[in-house]
Design an enzyme around this catalytic site. Sequence first.
Site, mmCIF file in Angstrom:
data_model
loop_
_atom_site.group_PDB
_atom_site.id
_atom_site.type_symbol
_atom_site.label_atom_id
_atom_site.label_comp_id
_atom_site.label_asym_id
_atom_site.label_seq_id
_atom_site.Cartn_x
_atom_site.Cartn_y
_atom_site.Cartn_z
ATOM 1 N N SER A 294 35.772 32.199 42.829
ATOM 2 C CA SER A 294 36.115 33.296 43.728
ATOM 3 C C SER A 294 34.898 33.601 44.592
ATOM 4 C CB SER A 294 36.496 34.542 42.928
ATOM 5 O OG SER A 294 36.578 35.683 43.768
ATOM 6 N N TYR B 47 34.218 40.745 36.501
ATOM 7 C CA TYR B 47 34.815 39.530 37.073
ATOM 8 C C TYR B 47 33.789 38.651 37.786
ATOM 9 C CZ TYR B 47 38.243 36.849 39.875
ATOM 10 O OH TYR B 47 38.988 35.855 40.462
#
Length: 258
Positions: free
Chosen positions: A145, A158
């Site tokens: 990501s 995350y």
Amino acid sequence: MPLNPPLADWQGRWVWVIGASSGIGRAAAAALSGRGARVIVSARQAESLQAFVGEHPGSVALPVDVTRPEEFQAVARSVQAHAQGAPALVLYCAGHYKAQQATQFDRQEMERHLAVNYGGVLHLLEAVLPLMLAARSGHLCLVGSVAGYRGLPLSLAYGPTKAALNNLAENLYLDLHPLGLGVSIVNPGFVQTPLTAQNRFHMPALISPEEAAEHMIKGWACGRFEMNFPRRFTAWIRLLRCLPDAWYFAAVRRATRA
């Protein structure tokens, strides 16, 4: 020059998609099946996998919990039997996300992110690398990501796991590319998935899982190492990595206040 052997012809080739019950993983599995690939789909949700098989004849469902290494070993043996060796592509899309800040620190949630987003990849590598090394063929792709580029608000749990995947992919490439194996990392911006549906903030340049899958397929065909998209968003995020720390923190504060 391509950094990986290009993957453009999928007809009859076996691929294994982990995290295929929804989102990017499911869209990628469907896109590959539509191009003639023999797709093996894995995730915890067995019913969702069976639904995929019903919609895509010739595909195979092999449920797995990525946090359980013994399950990965058993499923990898089944994958080897179906593919008669190493699959042409192994794609790790399994992921966990819950927004978190240091002011509301949750150690158990941090560890859950680590177990799924990074630990699951380690279990995959333990199970699949021997197959790929023995065959001297195959391509390993990890879904990271842009949150792994630098620290971002609400990404305390995350972001670090995705940063770890980027570093891991670079090390895997250095070790495996000379042996003829492909390695790539996918760093999407905001994609409309069950994970991002929990966000309560504006997500710029939001795209569908199907759009994400098309970007990935184009990247594999070009032999890219990293795929980031949509470029109208990720180009700016990549640029932020080059800023001095003081400029970066100031830019993020201004953007989040807006």
